[in-house]
Design a protein around this motif. Structure first.
Motif, PDB file in Angstrom:
ATOM      1  N   ARG A 245       0.823  -1.212   0.000  1.00  0.00           N
ATOM      2  CA  ARG A 245       0.000   0.000   0.000  1.00  0.00           C
ATOM      3  C   ARG A 245       0.858   1.263   0.000  1.00  0.00           C
ATOM      4  O   ARG A 245       0.394   2.338   0.403  1.00  0.00           O
TER       5      ARG A 245
ATOM      6  N   ASN B 136      -9.152   3.839  -6.666  1.00  0.00           N
ATOM      7  CA  ASN B 136      -8.233   4.325  -5.641  1.00  0.00           C
ATOM      8  C   ASN B 136      -8.499   5.809  -5.449  1.00  0.00           C
ATOM      9  O   ASN B 136      -9.288   6.417  -6.179  1.00  0.00           O
TER      10      ASN B 136
ATOM     11  N   ARG C 235      -2.646   7.002  -3.505  1.00  0.00           N
ATOM     12  CA  ARG C 235      -2.707   5.628  -3.000  1.00  0.00           C
ATOM     13  C   ARG C 235      -2.691   4.641  -4.154  1.00  0.00           C
ATOM     14  O   ARG C 235      -3.219   4.925  -5.228  1.00  0.00           O
TER      15      ARG C 235
ATOM     16  N   ASP D 226      -8.913  -3.454   1.076  1.00  0.00           N
ATOM     17  CA  ASP D 226      -8.681  -2.191   0.374  1.00  0.00           C
ATOM     18  C   ASP D 226      -9.992  -1.654  -0.198  1.00  0.00           C
ATOM     19  O   ASP D 226     -10.284  -0.457  -0.134  1.00  0.00           O
TER      20      ASP D 226
END
Length: 554
Positions: free
Chosen positions: A34, A507, A511, A519
């Motif tokens: 991440r 996203n 990120r 996620d």
């Protein structure tokens, strides 16, 4: 052979597994850690390896490190020269080279049980070239062009695939680098270097190339397969922009000028290459190959009848390329990559368990594709999480944010959801058999790596996906390969009359793209998205945050 490919030295660390010439799995470390791009491309981070991505690739195939026949590392320190000798201002590059020389030891520590003696160094640009020439479908004998920031001592490679061999034809020595010049401009314009170059490409459409003649003094082809690209006085062309400052017309104009000189130089390089090989097909790789505007001009004005771009054209793709190159060298037939969906996936039962553990209300409709199409027709924003995640920077119908293209305000709406600059466009996805009536450009375009002119009658019908210059970076969808996406598109057209849906990456700014169910739930919970379609399940924002009886899980 069982070959694990590793990219680690500069940025976008990644791993790929090739077994008997077949691509089994590929993943970028950022999707696991991440951390955007995995790490910053500085010498002090050169030791960091894609440990999580590599471990997952092995797990996917049921292998242990000791089961591998070889590990490729897409940089060969034996070819490198000191940065100062290359004309580069990189005083700590010697540290990077030290880490590269010790890569086998680092890999042995990261993958317990691995024999460090099976680690093979692969020249960086040869790995890039193989990721294009060997991964492309129906390539055969073909030409390949690689352009990026830098490798061991060059920034460019022109080569030819002959059978299962790659024959280098020309390499441009550093410090001349089209990639580094574009990176310098990215930083000058207040964006993150080695990360936000695509923002410069988008900004260029808002300007005019009035500084082109000045840029040509510093960036131009040499006519022999190479080019000159160094020493651009950016401060003389326009004032630098701070990261939080608004952009000006001068910033857009210098971006437009840089884009134009890049395209001119690339066209000269592909014409030179074609003059040497006379091939009908060109494959492209390296970070510069992610410039979809330049790719389209190469396809439109260049001498090759077919142009294919590696969807993971940046350094992440060298993990796959290095493994394919070694497979071919060992006498195996390298198979074309089956698609960009080479990452992680989960069964319906596993996804359901995730949702129950998270305690979120969800439903299982009869057909998630129909549910999503209806939601989109109602002008909802949908988070779409389906199948294996993508390898490379593009969302291609597996980890996507979807929206209605017929409402112009959805561009601003999506940029707000993602926290992006408002000058950046979003892309359309369309069924391959419908694309030709709406978009003019290289077709099919399954990896969103070209721009297409939008037919004038359609520009007012799908304004959310039409860029300021009348173009769109499209993704064509093959119904045979992506039946779920195709069914969603078909139902949406039945409801709205539009065979196009907005598709941008799942996203938010800064990120990495969503990869696993956690996620997806975190992104959905923290963003004003109306529906999460995760496998066959639907999670509605109204049910999650609203009142009433919507929350009963079924």
């Amino acid at each position: 052979m069982r070959i694990l490919g590793i990219n680690a030295l500069f940025h976008d660390p990644a791993a790929a597994l090739v077994i008997d010439g077949h691509t089994v799995a590929a993943g970028e470390e950022e999707r696991f850690s991440r951390r955007k791009h995995g790490k910053r491309p500085v010498p002090f981070a050169a030791w960091e390896l894609p440990e999580k991505a590599a471990a997952w690739c092995l797990t996917r195939a049921g292998l242990r490190p000791q089961d591998l026949d070889a590990v490729t590392y897409s940089y060969d320190p034996r070819l490198a020269r000191p940065a100062r000798d290359l004309g580069l201002d990189d005083p700590w590059d010697h540290l990077r080279q030290t880490y590269a020389r010790e890569a086998a030891g680092f890999l042995e520590a990261a993958l317990p049980g691995l024999d460090p003696g099976i680690v093979r160094f692969v020249p960086h640009h040869m790995a890039h070239a193989a990721s294009g020439a060997f991964a492309a479908p129906d390539a055969g004998d073909s030409s390949v062009l690689v352009l990026d920031g830098r490798g061991e001592r060059a920034s460019h490679l022109a080569a030819r695939r002959v059978g299962n061999r790659l024959e280098p034809l020309y390499a441009q020595e550093l410090p001349h680098s089209l990639g580094l010049v574009y990176e310098e401009l990215t930083e000058h314009l207040g964006f993150l270097r080695s990360s936000d170059e695509f923002k410069v490409m988008a900004l260029a459409s808002h300007g005019t190339p009035r500084m082109l003649s000045e840029l040509r003094r510093h960036v131009h082809p040499t006519g022999d397969g190479g080019f000159r690209a160094t020493g651009v006085p950016w401060h003389e062309l326009c004032a630098p922009r701070g990261p939080d400052e608004p952009w000006t017309r001068a910033h857009a104009d210098v971006a437009a000028s840089a884009q134009a000189v890049l395209e001119e130089t690339l066209l000269d390089l592909v014409r030179w290459l074609h003059g040497r090989t006379h091939d009908s097909m060109l494959t492209l790789a390296g970070g510069v190959a992610l410039n979809c505007v330049a790719n389209s001009r190469i396809a439109r004005e260049g001498p090759f009848s077919r142009v294919w771009v590696q969807p993971a054209a940046g350094d992440a793709g060298t993990a796959l390329g290095g493994a394919l190159l070694l497979a071919a060298a060992e006498g195996e037939e390298p198979e074309p990559m089956p698609g960009a969906d080479l990452g992680r996936d989960w069964s319906d039962a596993e996804l359901g368990a995730w949702l129950k553990t998270a305690g979120v209300p969800f439903e299982r409709p009869a057909d998630i594709a129909v549910t999503v199409a209806r939601s989109l027709a109602d002008n909802d924003i949908v988070a779409w999480f389906q199948g294996r995640s993508e390898y490379g920077p593009r969302a291609l119908g597996h980890r996507s944010l979807l929206a209605h293209p017929g409402h112009a305000g959805n561009l601003e709406r999506l940029n707000d959801v993602k926290g992006r600059e408002q000058f950046r466009p979003v892309a359309p996805m369309v069924l391959a058999d419908r694309a030709g009536e709406i978009f003019d450009g290289p077709l099919p375009s399954p990896y969103m790596l070209f721009v297409h002119d939008v037919a004038p009658p359609w520009r007012e019908r799908i304004p959310a996906v039409v860029h300021v210059d009348g173009t769109a970076r499209i993704q064509t969808v093959d119904a045979g390969r992506e039946p779920l996406v195709a069914r969603m598109l078909g139902t949406f057209e039945e409801l709205t009359g539009l065979p196009v849906v907005v598709n941008t990456s799942l996203n938010t700014a800064g990120r990495p793209m969503v990869d696993d169910p956690r996620d997806a739930l975190e992104c959905f919970g923290s963003s004003p998205v109306d529906l999460l379609a995760i496998g066959p399940y639907a999670v509605r924002r109204q049910g999650l945050f609203g009142t009433g009886d919507e929350g009963a899980a079924r």
